[in-house]
Write a protein that holds these residues in place. Structure first.
Motif, PDB file in Angstrom:
ATOM      1  N   ASN A   1      -6.677  -5.410  -0.518  1.00 36.97           N
ATOM      2  CA  ASN A   1      -5.671  -5.153  -1.559  1.00 36.97           C
ATOM      3  C   ASN A   1      -4.334  -4.721  -0.950  1.00 36.97           C
ATOM      4  N   GLN A   2      -4.423  -3.806   0.010  1.00 33.09           N
ATOM      5  CA  GLN A   2      -3.184  -3.311   0.618  1.00 33.09           C
ATOM      6  C   GLN A   2      -2.514  -4.396   1.451  1.00 33.09           C
ATOM      7  N   SER A   3      -3.310  -5.248   2.090  1.00 33.48           N
ATOM      8  CA  SER A   3      -2.743  -6.358   2.852  1.00 33.48           C
ATOM      9  C   SER A   3      -1.985  -7.304   1.926  1.00 33.48           C
ATOM     10  N   GLU A   4      -2.541  -7.541   0.743  1.00 38.17           N
ATOM     11  CA  GLU A   4      -1.862  -8.414  -0.216  1.00 38.17           C
ATOM     12  C   GLU A   4      -0.547  -7.796  -0.670  1.00 38.17           C
ATOM     13  N   GLN A   5      -0.570  -6.476  -0.905  1.00 40.85           N
ATOM     14  CA  GLN A   5       0.664  -5.814  -1.331  1.00 40.85           C
ATOM     15  C   GLN A   5       1.741  -5.855  -0.248  1.00 40.85           C
TER      16      GLN A   5
ATOM     17  N   ASP B   1      16.335   4.505  13.028  1.00 42.90           N
ATOM     18  CA  ASP B   1      14.966   4.695  13.508  1.00 42.90           C
ATOM     19  C   ASP B   1      14.080   5.261  12.398  1.00 42.90           C
ATOM     20  N   GLN B   2      14.628   6.197  11.627  1.00 43.41           N
ATOM     21  CA  GLN B   2      13.858   6.736  10.505  1.00 43.41           C
ATOM     22  C   GLN B   2      13.570   5.644   9.479  1.00 43.41           C
ATOM     23  N   TRP B   3      14.526   4.783   9.215  1.00 42.76           N
ATOM     24  CA  TRP B   3      14.312   3.695   8.270  1.00 42.76           C
ATOM     25  C   TRP B   3      13.244   2.729   8.774  1.00 42.76           C
ATOM     26  N   GLN B   4      13.292   2.417  10.085  1.00 44.43           N
ATOM     27  CA  GLN B   4      12.281   1.531  10.654  1.00 44.43           C
ATOM     28  C   GLN B   4      10.884   2.152  10.567  1.00 44.43           C
TER      29      GLN B   4
ATOM     30  N   TYR C   1       5.509   2.036   8.161  1.00 46.50           N
ATOM     31  CA  TYR C   1       4.415   2.919   7.745  1.00 46.50           C
ATOM     32  C   TYR C   1       3.289   2.150   7.054  1.00 46.50           C
ATOM     33  N   PRO C   2       3.565   1.237   6.101  1.00 51.45           N
ATOM     34  CA  PRO C   2       2.447   0.497   5.483  1.00 51.45           C
ATOM     35  C   PRO C   2       1.626  -0.285   6.504  1.00 51.45           C
TER      36      PRO C   2
ATOM     37  N   VAL D   1      -4.760   1.350  10.534  1.00 50.16           N
ATOM     38  CA  VAL D   1      -5.797   2.398  10.482  1.00 50.16           C
ATOM     39  C   VAL D   1      -7.045   1.878   9.780  1.00 50.16           C
ATOM     40  N   LEU D   2      -6.863   1.204   8.601  1.00 50.75           N
ATOM     41  CA  LEU D   2      -8.014   0.630   7.896  1.00 50.75           C
ATOM     42  C   LEU D   2      -8.710  -0.432   8.738  1.00 50.75           C
ATOM     43  N   ALA D   3      -7.875  -1.263   9.438  1.00 49.96           N
ATOM     44  CA  ALA D   3      -8.481  -2.314  10.258  1.00 49.96           C
ATOM     45  C   ALA D   3      -9.304  -1.723  11.382  1.00 49.96           C
ATOM     46  N   ASN D   4      -8.796  -0.672  12.007  1.00 46.64           N
ATOM     47  CA  ASN D   4      -9.561  -0.021  13.081  1.00 46.64           C
ATOM     48  C   ASN D   4     -10.851   0.576  12.530  1.00 46.64           C
TER      49      ASN D   4
END
Length: 325
Positions: free
Chosen positions: A32-36, A260-263, A268-269, A275-278
């Motif tokens: 689901n998150q990958s699709e988003q 850098d903060q914007w990047q 972040y997503p 993290v989920l993939a790991n």
């Protein structure tokens, strides 16, 4: 011979790794998150990336441009001085400066001209001669007249005439002598005055000429420093550019930090997905596996091969006329 546990050559073995039941929700969240994330449009950074020039930069650049276009006053002055020197502008100019406003040139001798005391000296000396005549000569002549017993004695009259002529001559000598003496003194004073004035005028001329020459020497010597003086103007503008660089670098660092903060916010997503993939990759090792066998659709059929080979052989023999039609 004993039997073998390997599958037949005409079958395909498939090993399937299955997630444990506890990891199944993670897979759903990951998908689901990958699709988003994949459906997010491209986002362009809207902030400033490059720091602009500071007021110090602009001022320094203006200084440099103005100096380059207008030239250095020191260099311009040195060039003009050199051109004037080459054209002979200063030739004999020092003599003209030395001769002007010289207080010792053309001065009148205050002791020359009419002597206000001369006539009084003549009168006084003449009076002394007259007094001496009246006191000495005239009484002697009067006594001689009386002694002769008769006035109008020709001899006495002649002596009186001679004495009067001598008196007049002596008075004339007194006047001319004093006047000549006065003339000689005036001439001597005039000559000494001219000599003194000439000496002072020459000294004054030499002093003014030395001042002119010293100034010209200073001008010529200062021309050598014109390039250094002109370079100092550029050093000032370079120092101002350095100040602008400090301000601009500080602004650029702040802009880089914001970018850098914007990047990091944009990444972040993807980091969460990683993290989920790991977690999924790790949980796969705790899952089970199953083995299935099926005929190999790509393996050869030995019976069909034999039949095909036989038919090919029969056709070849028939072609050679060994078998009839």
């Amino acid at each position: 011979m004993g039997g073998s546990s390997s599958p037949p050559s005409n079958t395909t073995t498939t090993t399937t790794t299955e997630l444990p039941d506890a990891a199944q929700p993670l897979l759903g969240r990951f998908l689901n998150q990958s699709e988003q994330v994949s459906s997010q449009p491209y986002q362009t950074y809207g902030g400033q990336r490059i720091a602009g020039l500071t007021p110090e930069h602009n001022a320094a650049l203006d200084m440099t441009a103005n100096r380059a276009l207008a030239g250095s006053p020191a260099v311009n002055g040195a060039q003009q001085n050199a051109a004037d020197s080459f054209s002979g502008k200063y030739m004999n100019q020092g003599l003209g400066i030395a001769n002007q406003n010289n207080p010792y040139m053309g001065q009148a001798n205050p002791y020359s001209g009419s002597n206000p005391y001369l006539q009084s000296m003549i009168d006084q000396s003449s009076q002394d001669v007259m007094d001496n005549y009246n006191k000495t000569v005239n009484p002697q002549l009067a006594a001689m007249d009386r002694a002769s017993g008769a006035f109008g004695n020709s001899g006495v009259q002649e002596m009186r005439s001679d004495s009067q002529q001598n008196l007049a001559r002596e008075l004339g000598n007194v006047s001319s002598g004093l006047r000549f003496q006065d003339y000689g003194q005036q001439a001597q004073l005039a000559e000494s005055g001219l000599s003194r004035d000439a000496t002072l005028a020459a000294q004054q001329q030499a002093n003014q000429l030395n001042v002119f020459n010293n100034e010209r020497n200073n001008q010529m010597a200062s021309m050598e420093f014109a390039p250094q003086l002109a370079e100092s103007d550029y050093r000032d503008s370079q120092a101002l550019l350095g100040v602008g660089d400090v301000y601009r670098d500080n602004t650029q660092q702040n802009l880089n930090f914001d970018y850098d903060q914007w990047q990091q916010a944009q990444n972040y997503p993807y980091q969460q997905l990683d993290v989920l993939a790991n977690a999924l990759r790790t949980s796969v090792g705790a899952g089970g596996s199953s083995i299935t066998s099926a005929p190999n659709a790509y393996s050869s059929n030995s019976t069909a091969s034999m039949l095909g080979t036989g038919m090919m052989g029969y056709g070849a023999l028939q072609g050679m006329g060994l078998f009839g039609n």
